[in-house]
Write a protein that holds these residues in place. Structure first.
Motif, PDB file in Angstrom:
ATOM      1  N   TYR A 129       0.803  -1.228  -0.124  1.00 19.65           N
ATOM      2  CA  TYR A 129       0.043  -0.114   0.068  1.00 19.65           C
ATOM      3  C   TYR A 129       0.699   1.264   0.015  1.00 19.65           C
ATOM      4  O   TYR A 129       0.590   2.169  -0.766  1.00 19.65           O
ATOM      5  N   ALA A 130       1.972   1.349   0.880  1.00 18.83           N
ATOM      6  CA  ALA A 130       2.620   2.372   1.028  1.00 18.83           C
ATOM      7  C   ALA A 130       3.631   2.589  -0.313  1.00 18.83           C
ATOM      8  O   ALA A 130       3.965   3.863  -0.503  1.00 18.83           O
ATOM      9  N   HIS A 131       3.816   1.734  -1.031  1.00 27.15           N
ATOM     10  CA  HIS A 131       4.536   1.925  -2.129  1.00 27.15           C
ATOM     11  C   HIS A 131       3.728   2.240  -3.348  1.00 27.15           C
ATOM     12  O   HIS A 131       4.186   2.876  -4.456  1.00 27.15           O
ATOM     13  N   GLN A 132       2.270   2.513  -3.307  1.00 26.89           N
ATOM     14  CA  GLN A 132       1.640   2.848  -4.219  1.00 26.89           C
ATOM     15  C   GLN A 132       1.478   4.484  -4.219  1.00 26.89           C
ATOM     16  O   GLN A 132       1.108   4.943  -3.018  1.00 26.89           O
ATOM     17  N   PRO A 133       1.660   5.256  -5.405  1.00 26.94           N
ATOM     18  CA  PRO A 133       1.685   6.488  -4.975  1.00 26.94           C
ATOM     19  C   PRO A 133       0.402   7.125  -4.586  1.00 26.94           C
ATOM     20  O   PRO A 133      -0.578   6.821  -5.023  1.00 26.94           O
ATOM     21  N   GLY A 134       0.587   8.199  -3.833  1.00 27.52           N
ATOM     22  CA  GLY A 134      -0.564   8.845  -3.219  1.00 27.52           C
ATOM     23  C   GLY A 134      -1.275   8.284  -1.840  1.00 27.52           C
ATOM     24  O   GLY A 134      -2.450   8.848  -1.510  1.00 27.52           O
ATOM     25  N   ASN A 135      -0.839   6.992  -1.543  1.00 26.80           N
ATOM     26  CA  ASN A 135      -1.411   6.627  -0.567  1.00 26.80           C
ATOM     27  C   ASN A 135      -0.992   7.012   0.958  1.00 26.80           C
ATOM     28  O   ASN A 135      -1.974   7.016   1.916  1.00 26.80           O
ATOM     29  N   THR A 136       0.033   7.579   1.023  1.00 27.37           N
ATOM     30  CA  THR A 136       0.605   7.912   2.304  1.00 27.37           C
ATOM     31  C   THR A 136       1.027   9.331   2.216  1.00 27.37           C
ATOM     32  O   THR A 136       1.426   9.787   0.977  1.00 27.37           O
ATOM     33  N   PHE A 137       1.301   9.930   3.338  1.00 28.37           N
ATOM     34  CA  PHE A 137       1.793  11.410   3.226  1.00 28.37           C
ATOM     35  C   PHE A 137       3.046  11.275   2.834  1.00 28.37           C
ATOM     36  O   PHE A 137       4.080  10.750   3.034  1.00 28.37           O
ATOM     37  N   ASN A 138       3.502  12.438   1.748  1.00 24.11           N
ATOM     38  CA  ASN A 138       4.823  12.438   1.368  1.00 24.11           C
ATOM     39  C   ASN A 138       5.243  10.980   0.605  1.00 24.11           C
ATOM     40  O   ASN A 138       6.553  11.187   0.401  1.00 24.11           O
ATOM     41  N   GLY A 139       4.346  10.250   0.244  1.00 17.93           N
ATOM     42  CA  GLY A 139       5.020   8.889  -0.120  1.00 17.93           C
ATOM     43  C   GLY A 139       5.703   8.017   0.769  1.00 17.93           C
ATOM     44  O   GLY A 139       6.715   7.208   0.522  1.00 17.93           O
ATOM     45  N   THR A 140       5.582   8.365   2.120  1.00 19.45           N
ATOM     46  CA  THR A 140       6.550   7.955   3.230  1.00 19.45           C
ATOM     47  C   THR A 140       6.249   6.396   3.333  1.00 19.45           C
ATOM     48  O   THR A 140       5.000   5.889   3.188  1.00 19.45           O
ATOM     49  N   THR A 141       7.283   5.569   3.618  1.00 19.06           N
ATOM     50  CA  THR A 141       6.945   3.953   3.669  1.00 19.06           C
ATOM     51  C   THR A 141       7.847   3.582   5.066  1.00 19.06           C
ATOM     52  O   THR A 141       8.780   4.281   5.515  1.00 19.06           O
ATOM     53  N   GLY A 142       7.660   2.420   5.195  1.00 24.46           N
ATOM     54  CA  GLY A 142       8.404   1.635   6.396  1.00 24.46           C
ATOM     55  C   GLY A 142       9.587   0.955   5.934  1.00 24.46           C
ATOM     56  O   GLY A 142       9.947   0.001   6.632  1.00 24.46           O
ATOM     57  N   ASP A 143       9.977   0.912   4.652  1.00 24.71           N
ATOM     58  CA  ASP A 143      11.039   0.402   4.147  1.00 24.71           C
ATOM     59  C   ASP A 143      12.108   0.208   5.095  1.00 24.71           C
ATOM     60  O   ASP A 143      12.615  -0.923   5.376  1.00 24.71           O
ATOM     61  N   VAL A 144      12.451   1.424   5.416  1.00 23.87           N
ATOM     62  CA  VAL A 144      13.793   1.671   6.337  1.00 23.87           C
ATOM     63  C   VAL A 144      13.203   1.962   7.723  1.00 23.87           C
ATOM     64  O   VAL A 144      13.887   1.489   8.904  1.00 23.87           O
ATOM     65  N   ALA A 145      12.001   2.595   7.919  1.00 24.34           N
ATOM     66  CA  ALA A 145      11.231   2.995   9.197  1.00 24.34           C
ATOM     67  C   ALA A 145      12.697   3.903   9.904  1.00 24.34           C
ATOM     68  O   ALA A 145      13.494   4.676   9.516  1.00 24.34           O
ATOM     69  N   ILE A 146      12.823   3.397  11.206  1.00 24.37           N
ATOM     70  CA  ILE A 146      13.892   3.838  12.003  1.00 24.37           C
ATOM     71  C   ILE A 146      15.036   2.780  12.260  1.00 24.37           C
ATOM     72  O   ILE A 146      15.829   2.550  12.997  1.00 24.37           O
ATOM     73  N   ASP A 147      14.896   1.939  11.382  1.00 24.11           N
ATOM     74  CA  ASP A 147      15.654   0.638  11.131  1.00 24.11           C
ATOM     75  C   ASP A 147      16.096  -0.141  12.442  1.00 24.11           C
ATOM     76  O   ASP A 147      17.281  -0.381  12.724  1.00 24.11           O
ATOM     77  N   HIS A 148      14.935  -0.168  12.928  1.00 22.67           N
ATOM     78  CA  HIS A 148      15.254  -1.022  14.584  1.00 22.67           C
ATOM     79  C   HIS A 148      15.709  -2.253  14.259  1.00 22.67           C
ATOM     80  O   HIS A 148      16.394  -2.723  15.081  1.00 22.67           O
ATOM     81  N   TYR A 149      15.186  -2.842  13.044  1.00 21.46           N
ATOM     82  CA  TYR A 149      15.753  -4.418  12.791  1.00 21.46           C
ATOM     83  C   TYR A 149      17.309  -4.504  12.932  1.00 21.46           C
ATOM     84  O   TYR A 149      17.903  -5.197  13.680  1.00 21.46           O
ATOM     85  N   HIS A 150      18.021  -3.292  12.709  1.00 21.21           N
ATOM     86  CA  HIS A 150      19.647  -3.371  12.503  1.00 21.21           C
ATOM     87  C   HIS A 150      19.898  -2.666  13.893  1.00 21.21           C
ATOM     88  O   HIS A 150      21.286  -2.290  14.280  1.00 21.21           O
ATOM     89  N   HIS A 151      19.112  -1.719  14.754  1.00 23.94           N
ATOM     90  CA  HIS A 151      19.396  -1.085  15.887  1.00 23.94           C
ATOM     91  C   HIS A 151      18.885  -1.593  17.127  1.00 23.94           C
ATOM     92  O   HIS A 151      18.771  -1.143  18.143  1.00 23.94           O
ATOM     93  N   MET A 152      18.540  -2.915  16.948  1.00 25.97           N
ATOM     94  CA  MET A 152      17.781  -3.493  18.138  1.00 25.97           C
ATOM     95  C   MET A 152      18.370  -3.361  19.468  1.00 25.97           C
ATOM     96  O   MET A 152      17.969  -2.829  20.609  1.00 25.97           O
ATOM     97  N   ALA A 153      19.659  -3.841  19.687  1.00 21.78           N
ATOM     98  CA  ALA A 153      20.589  -3.843  20.783  1.00 21.78           C
ATOM     99  C   ALA A 153      20.702  -2.414  21.351  1.00 21.78           C
ATOM    100  O   ALA A 153      20.447  -2.138  22.543  1.00 21.78           O
ATOM    101  N   GLU A 154      20.845  -1.479  20.591  1.00 16.90           N
ATOM    102  CA  GLU A 154      21.021   0.014  20.845  1.00 16.90           C
ATOM    103  C   GLU A 154      19.845   0.539  21.580  1.00 16.90           C
ATOM    104  O   GLU A 154      19.725   1.123  22.638  1.00 16.90           O
ATOM    105  N   ASP A 155      18.681   0.083  20.978  1.00 19.09           N
ATOM    106  CA  ASP A 155      17.374   0.609  21.355  1.00 19.09           C
ATOM    107  C   ASP A 155      16.970   0.067  22.648  1.00 19.09           C
ATOM    108  O   ASP A 155      16.649   0.609  23.654  1.00 19.09           O
TER     109      ASP A 155
END
Ligand code: BG6
Length: 486
Positions: A41-67
């Motif tokens: 859904y987020a990859h389809q143009p016009g669906n989200t504000f400024n076309g933002t997606t969760g592709d990277v988000a805040i990258d918790h997947y790679h920052h889990m231990a730090e978080d």
């Protein structure tokens, strides 16, 4: 407040913070993860504000231990997170992806090693896209066994390590936005289909709770409901009746099913007259009766105010699709006096006594106490506040974020929660929304909620540095003193 002294918070009160997978994890296609309806859904143009997606988000997947290290330093007692179904079972109902499961195994281990209680949400809106394509998502009963299989996988994997579990996050919100207002996937605008999909989610919720009690006898499980009390605009009996109707429509329709195992009587009759009542079999009714949550999760941002609907349309005519000026996400009118022809039993209006956030959400800490009281009085289940917080534009200046407005907001709500505890409400804990800044589904990265600032914006992830805000240090003190200074 009419007490000379408030009760203490319980000694084992879970001071927490919350998040959701799609809003923080990123790594949207890594390590075997399948696409979710939000990825598509987020990859389809016009669906989200400024076309933002969760592709990277805040990258918790790679920052889990730090978080988690930041949580530990804060003294957090509980952390609520959701599991991305498509990370664990990429196509929704096929083989388990061990790498995906392992991410959550590592997260849970990290939390426990730091003395933080994991609170695991099974479903925070990111249905595997494969289930949408194959069956039509929540509009099909075929999704129920798929959900049960996913739940069984997690119950079996984490039954010894996770005590608190949430089934569905804000079922009322995701079915409303997805099937009535059409601004979440699957972008449907049909109130009849909303009620039908919602019934199927109710069945999935009941099956998950039953299964949980078989497999995790020492754990506790419940849904998290997006709750707000309803006020009549005036003391006019017609407005009071409108508030009774709105409470049925906005709250009891879900809460009675969760906590009593049955649809509320008046509302069911009205929906039947409107031709909107979903198909409910005798077996369905029996199933709903058998599921008993151990607690009720409450997500509180604001309540609502209503008056008599002046259109006074007969219900049958009103059931025809017709959308008002009501803001779908706020569930509040964009302008006063907006009419709701689609649901003629009440009409949402702004409350003249309440100030609003930058995003127009009413700020109502007293409503928090009202709501906790009303729900506890009615259902007598322990309550766990699984979300509450302030979305605002934060400024990073000289390496610091002075979010005194967030402290004021949270302090006011903690105060009224403490008053509710003094009133007699049984509370397990409180998870502020959110621990770090994260993606707002429809508002991008500008609307921030976190105790920890993350330097990314709508244009890109930048450095993704984590910077504790002023509110981080404030909450650290609150936790250290178990809320004594509130
Ligand atoms: C709740 C959701 O509805 O509200 C969260 O459970 C969401 O996922 C939060 O982020 C705040 O909403 P918004 O639109 O301000 O991000």
């Amino acid at each position: 407040m009419y007490y000379d002294k408030l009760d203490d918070f319980p000694p084992d009160f879970l001071w927490g913070a919350a998040s959701a997978a799609y809003q923080i994890e990123g790594a949207y296609d890594e390590d075997g993860k399948g696409p979710s309806i939000w990825d598509v859904y987020a990859h389809q143009p016009g669906n989200t504000f400024n076309g933002t997606t969760g592709d990277v988000a805040i990258d918790h997947y790679h920052h889990m231990a730090e978080d988690v290290a930041l949580m530990a330093k804060m003294g957090l007692k509980a952390y609520r997170f959701s599991v991305a179904w498509a990370r664990v079972i990429p196509d929704g109902d096929g083989a388990v992806n061990e790498a995906g499961l392992d991410f959550y195994r590592r997260l849970i281990r990290e939390l426990k090693q730091n003395g933080i209680e994991p609170v695991l949400t099974l479903y925070h809106w990111d249905l595997p896209q494969a289930l949408q394509d194959k069956y039509g998502g929540w509009e099909s009963r075929e999704v129920i066994p798929a959900f049960a299989k996913y739940c069984r996988t997690l119950f079996t994997a984490f039954k010894d390590d996770v005590k608190y579990w949430v089934t569905f996050n804000e079922q009322n919100v995701f079915t409303g936005l997805g099937y009535r207002w059409g601004n979440h996937p699957p972008k449907v605008q049909d109130v009849r289909r909303m009620f039908a999909a919602n019934h199927i989610v109710n069945l999935a919720n009941a099956i998950a709770i039953k299964l949980f009690h078989e497999l995790v006898p020492n754990g506790l499980i419940g849904p998290s409901f997006g709750y707000g009390p309803v006020y009549p605009l005036t003391g006019a009996p017609t407005d009071v009746l409108a508030a009774v109707n709105a409470d049925d429509f906005n709250n009891n329709w879900w809460l009675d099913v969760y906590c009593r195992g049955e649809y509320p009587y008046f509302m069911e009759k009205t929906l039947t007259r409107m031709g909107l009542m979903p198909d409910v079999t005798d077996a369905d009714r029996a199933l709903l009766k058998q599921a008993h949550p151990d607690f009720l999760g409450i997500n509180y941002y604001h309540g609502g105010t209503v008056q008599q609907n002046r259109l006074e349309k007969p219900v049958a005519e009103a059931a025809k699709k017709d959308f008002s000026a009501t803001d779908p996400y706020l569930m509040q009118p964009k302008e006063d006096q907006a009419q709701s022809p689609e649901v003629p039993m009440f009409n949402a209006v702004a409350n003249p006594y309440l100030k609003k956030t930058d995003w127009g959400w009413e700020i109502d800490p007293v409503g928090f106490r009202v709501g906790l009281r009303q729900v506890y009085e009615k259902y007598r289940l322990p309550l766990f506040v699984t979300e509450n917080g302030l979305g605002a534009v934060d400024q990073l200046a000289n390496g610091e974020v002075d979010d005194q407005y967030r402290i004021d907001y949270l302090a006011a709500h903690l105060r009224t929660m403490k008053e509710a505890i003094t009133d007699g409400v049984e509370m397990i804990g409180y998870c502020a929304w959110s621990f770090t800044d994260l993606l707002s589904w429809l508002n991008g990265y500008r609307k921030r909620y976190g105790f920890v600032y993350v330097d990314r914006d709508d244009d890109g992830p930048k450095q993704l540095r984590r910077i504790p805000k002023k509110s981080y240090y404030w909450y650290q003190q609150i936790i250290a003193q178990n809320g004594a200074q509130i």
